[in-house]
Design an enzyme around this catalytic site. Sequence first.
Site, PDB file in Angstrom:
ATOM      1  N   ASP A  36      35.579  43.160  21.526  1.00 45.57           N
ATOM      2  CA  ASP A  36      36.053  42.621  20.573  1.00 45.57           C
ATOM      3  C   ASP A  36      35.477  43.373  19.549  1.00 45.57           C
ATOM      4  O   ASP A  36      34.205  43.105  19.026  1.00 45.57           O
ATOM      5  CB  ASP A  36      35.551  41.134  20.516  1.00 45.57           C
ATOM      6  CG  ASP A  36      36.395  40.153  21.514  1.00 45.57           C
ATOM      7  OD1 ASP A  36      37.525  40.539  21.484  1.00 45.57           O
ATOM      8  OD2 ASP A  36      35.688  39.452  22.379  1.00 45.57           O
ATOM      9  N   HIS A  67      39.681  45.386  22.206  1.00 44.24           N
ATOM     10  CA  HIS A  67      40.664  44.522  21.483  1.00 44.24           C
ATOM     11  C   HIS A  67      40.171  44.656  20.199  1.00 44.24           C
ATOM     12  O   HIS A  67      39.342  44.255  19.533  1.00 44.24           O
ATOM     13  CB  HIS A  67      40.410  43.053  22.119  1.00 44.24           C
ATOM     14  CG  HIS A  67      41.036  42.105  21.161  1.00 44.24           C
ATOM     15  ND1 HIS A  67      40.664  40.559  21.350  1.00 44.24           N
ATOM     16  CD2 HIS A  67      42.104  42.265  20.171  1.00 44.24           C
ATOM     17  CE1 HIS A  67      41.332  40.169  20.335  1.00 44.24           C
ATOM     18  NE2 HIS A  67      42.335  40.691  19.840  1.00 44.24           N
ATOM     19  N   PHE A 145      35.758  34.865  16.014  1.00 40.46           N
ATOM     20  CA  PHE A 145      34.494  34.282  16.761  1.00 40.46           C
ATOM     21  C   PHE A 145      34.782  33.718  18.002  1.00 40.46           C
ATOM     22  O   PHE A 145      35.925  33.223  18.668  1.00 40.46           O
ATOM     23  CB  PHE A 145      34.109  33.365  15.744  1.00 40.46           C
ATOM     24  CG  PHE A 145      33.927  33.417  14.326  1.00 40.46           C
ATOM     25  CD1 PHE A 145      32.798  34.031  14.128  1.00 40.46           C
ATOM     26  CD2 PHE A 145      34.999  33.394  13.355  1.00 40.46           C
ATOM     27  CE1 PHE A 145      32.207  34.173  12.580  1.00 40.46           C
ATOM     28  CE2 PHE A 145      34.615  33.824  12.230  1.00 40.46           C
ATOM     29  CZ  PHE A 145      33.559  34.318  11.761  1.00 40.46           C
ATOM     30  N   GLY A 147      33.591  31.179  21.205  1.00 40.12           N
ATOM     31  CA  GLY A 147      33.171  29.862  21.297  1.00 40.12           C
ATOM     32  C   GLY A 147      34.104  28.952  20.749  1.00 40.12           C
ATOM     33  O   GLY A 147      33.855  27.512  20.178  1.00 40.12           O
ATOM     34  N   ASP A 177      43.380  35.165  25.605  1.00 35.23           N
ATOM     35  CA  ASP A 177      41.957  35.238  25.081  1.00 35.23           C
ATOM     36  C   ASP A 177      41.790  34.380  24.006  1.00 35.23           C
ATOM     37  O   ASP A 177      42.373  33.860  22.935  1.00 35.23           O
ATOM     38  CB  ASP A 177      41.962  36.725  24.445  1.00 35.23           C
ATOM     39  CG  ASP A 177      40.635  37.224  23.774  1.00 35.23           C
ATOM     40  OD1 ASP A 177      39.625  36.303  24.002  1.00 35.23           O
ATOM     41  OD2 ASP A 177      40.652  38.127  23.033  1.00 35.23           O
ATOM     42  N   SER A 200      32.286  32.697  25.939  1.00 37.71           N
ATOM     43  CA  SER A 200      31.058  31.906  25.868  1.00 37.71           C
ATOM     44  C   SER A 200      31.147  31.155  27.395  1.00 37.71           C
ATOM     45  O   SER A 200      30.040  30.862  27.912  1.00 37.71           O
ATOM     46  CB  SER A 200      31.348  30.725  24.810  1.00 37.71           C
ATOM     47  OG  SER A 200      32.573  30.319  24.924  1.00 37.71           O
TER      48      SER A 200
HETATM   49  C1  DX5 Z   1      37.942  36.143  19.682  1.00 40.40           C
HETATM   50  C2  DX5 Z   1      37.749  37.113  20.492  1.00 40.40           C
HETATM   51  C3  DX5 Z   1      37.504  36.729  21.873  1.00 40.40           C
HETATM   52  C4  DX5 Z   1      36.561  35.673  22.045  1.00 40.40           C
HETATM   53  C5  DX5 Z   1      36.516  35.141  23.333  1.00 40.40           C
HETATM   54  O1  DX5 Z   1      38.034  36.843  18.380  1.00 40.40           O
HETATM   55  O2  DX5 Z   1      38.963  37.967  20.651  1.00 40.40           O
HETATM   56  O3  DX5 Z   1      37.700  37.642  22.753  1.00 40.40           O
HETATM   57  O4  DX5 Z   1      35.441  36.478  22.099  1.00 40.40           O
HETATM   58  O5  DX5 Z   1      35.371  34.141  23.269  1.00 40.40           O
HETATM   59  P1  DX5 Z   1      35.638  32.653  24.002  1.00 40.40           P
HETATM   60  O6  DX5 Z   1      35.869  32.842  25.515  1.00 40.40           O
HETATM   61  O7  DX5 Z   1      34.323  32.105  23.943  1.00 40.40           O
HETATM   62  O8  DX5 Z   1      36.519  32.012  23.401  1.00 40.40           O
HETATM   63 ZN    ZN Z   2      39.099  39.401  22.372  1.00 40.89          ZN
END
Ligand code: DX5
Ligand code: ZN
Length: 218
Positions: A36, A67, A145, A147, A177, A200
């Site tokens: 990310d 990403h 973010f 979580g 995602d 997370s």
């Molecule tokens: C959010 C990111 C995600 C995120 C996923 O901006 O693109 O990839 O880190 O984290 P969880 O699985 O904790 O939602």
């Molecule tokens: Zn992502």
Amino acid sequence: MKTIKIAPSILSADFSKIGEEVRDITLNGADVIHLDVMDGNFVKNISFGPKFIKDVRPYSKAVFDAHLMILNPQNYVDRFADAGADIITVHHEACGDNLLNVLKQIKSLNVKCGAVINPDTPVEKIKSVIEYCDMILLMSVFPGFGGQKFIPEVLPKIEEVANHINKLGLDIDVEIDGGITKDNVKSVKDAGANVIVAGSTVFNEKDRRKIIEELRTI
Ligand code: DX5
Ligand code: ZN
């Protein structure tokens, strides 16, 4: 049925030992390492850039999935390709009318490409470029973010993308995602997603082999 691939997002890993973290999740079954990249402009968070990815690259042979949550991705995609990304995804919200050009630019670097849309962006906005993509990434949280809580309204969008890909008869991955847990992973697979990002949920679990296997098989 497409093969399910589990893509831990290293955003939730311990960056002080990132090489070990990436090696560990790879040995425990991760198919894809989801990277990310955030610039503090497109999203309200800053994560890491190409140098970080280049340094992590030797620790895993899994697919490196970058990403890009950054403005003007066309100015940086070559550096992410150099760093060892196998696939680079860019947001419709960052590229606008230039999306197809950026996807073609990524392809010209011999890297796979994908288009991403936020939870409140309709599939219609990227429909015309789907056939040029190796993967479509649907956000199930607003990016920025780890979580956050899964937004279930994305489920019909997964179906819409999966149906469109079926109609085209092309082999294009559908990645989901944000907020994926053991409780909702079945619903996104049933809707048609086959690349499952989990940050997370994977990194907060001590037994990573078990959680990766559960996300794959539930
Ligand atoms: C959010 C990111 C995600 C995120 C996923 O901006 O693109 O990839 O880190 O984290 P969880 O699985 O904790 O939602
Ligand atoms: Zn992502």
